[in-house]
Every structure is written in C-alpha cells, then in structure tokens.
Design an enzyme around this catalytic site. Sequence first.
Site, PDB file in Angstrom:
ATOM      1  N   LEU A  55      21.405  30.623  37.755  1.00  9.81           N
ATOM      2  CA  LEU A  55      22.109  29.352  37.723  1.00  9.81           C
ATOM      3  C   LEU A  55      23.548  29.643  38.110  1.00  9.81           C
ATOM      4  CD1 LEU A  55      20.924  27.682  34.365  1.00  9.81           C
ATOM      5  CD2 LEU A  55      20.191  27.095  36.681  1.00  9.81           C
ATOM      6  N   ASP A  56      24.132  28.791  38.930  1.00 10.04           N
ATOM      7  CA  ASP A  56      25.539  28.964  39.250  1.00 10.04           C
ATOM      8  C   ASP A  56      26.369  28.962  37.973  1.00 10.04           C
ATOM      9  OD1 ASP A  56      24.884  28.906  41.926  1.00 10.04           O
ATOM     10  OD2 ASP A  56      25.411  26.793  42.191  1.00 10.04           O
ATOM     11  N   LYS A  57      27.498  29.626  38.037  1.00  6.63           N
ATOM     12  CA  LYS A  57      28.392  29.704  36.880  1.00  6.63           C
ATOM     13  C   LYS A  57      28.690  28.331  36.278  1.00  6.63           C
ATOM     14  CE  LYS A  57      33.022  31.321  35.562  1.00  6.63           C
ATOM     15  NZ  LYS A  57      34.250  32.009  36.037  1.00  6.63           N
TER      16      LYS A  57
END
Length: 241
Positions: A55-57
């Site tokens: 998951l993106d930050k």
Amino acid sequence: METLPVLYRDEHLVAVHKPSGLLVHRSPIDRHETRFALQLVRDQVGQRVYPVHRLDKPTSGVLLFALSPEIARELSTQFAEHSMGKTYLAVVRGYCPDSGSIDHPLTDKADAIADRNRSQPRPAQSAHTDYRCLATVELPHAVDRYPQARYSLVELLPREGRRHQLRRHMKHIGHPIIGDAKYGKGVHNRFFREHYACERLLLACTGMDLLHPVSGEPLQLRAEPVGSFARLLDGFGWLLP
C-alpha cells in the site's frame, strides 16, 4: 510497544489495518523514516513476516503478510493471477459518473532515487480499474473556479496493482483523489485541510477477498476507514454499504 490493529491471524497469515502515513517497508525514497509496518508487525507477532503486496505510504487499510516464504509465494501467485479481489474507498473531486471501467495502461515512471540505476524505460503495462459512485455532496464554498464545491465517494476495484494505479486512473478521468499531493489538485487538498482538518490522502483499502493458501476456503478481510477519513464520511452523511 506500538501495535497495529489485527484484522485476521492464524498460523499462516496476519492481516493488519495500516494507517495513512506509514511505509510498508524501508524505501530509499523516504530515507528519514524510522517506522515501517513490516517491523511493527514482526515485533507484534514475534516472528518474521513476509509482505505479499504493498500500500502506498499515504493509503490506509488492509495489509496482508505471510508468516513463511512458502505462503508468501502462494499469495503472490494469487495477486499475479488477479484472483485476489481488492476494494478501495476514495473521496474524489467532482461528481463522478455512476459507474464505469478505466482501461488505461500505465508506465512505471522511474524515480530519481530508487531507480537511478535503470538504463531503459519500461513499457506501459495494462491497467484496469472498475469504479462505482456511492454518494455525492455539494458544498457552499467557492473552491477553484466554481461557486460550489462538489465531491464524490467512490468504490474502486483495481484488477492489477500497478504503482499508484488508482491515483493515476482517477486523475486520468478528471476526478483526482482528495489529499493526493502528487496527482491531485492543491486547491482542493488545502480546502480539506483548512475546513475539515483532514491532511491525509482520502484513499483506503477497505476489503480483500482471497482463497486461504492452505485450506482453500474463501477469506474476507475488511477494514472500514478510521480517524479523519471516518469523521469526514460521517460529516457528509455518507453511509457505507
């Protein structure tokens, strides 16, 4: 010790609810970061964990780890074969169409730090995202060039997991995700920060459906938005299905 909410755990898997702003693992792009979901979950369960997706930050929601390399390979196969379903919620600019499918190949753009040794650009990869508009709101505020501000709550179903796929696809159809500093529009992001104290990307992985890698039984993982995302949904009167 800092812990993350556990959504599911057995002897083979552990799924947690990752908050916005937390990296999954170390990255040369964020060298200053010292907190990572991988280390937090490892310390929490007392053994090595193996990430099987990312998951993106700034994205929150369901994050799945395997507890052995063998299980990680099995889960990675499900991801690669697109047999694992993922559901996201996002707040986007404008009135989004009721439903649709985005078929827009994406080029994996090189990063100046992480990809500094890459000599050749990678070809565009196929990318498809199905979407459904769940709710809309019109606010009596002049944001950008219109006297009112319109926003939509959308459900997003990516068929692949390309880098920033959902963020880039929503920008592609003219409905960028609120809070997206890279692909969104600053005036709308500032509006949400100033009026709703919401400083995060309004994108969350709320569901993951897969087959258990050992039993073969269907496994449903769910994580409703929390914090400022949940308060915003409540404030707009948006009820989740």
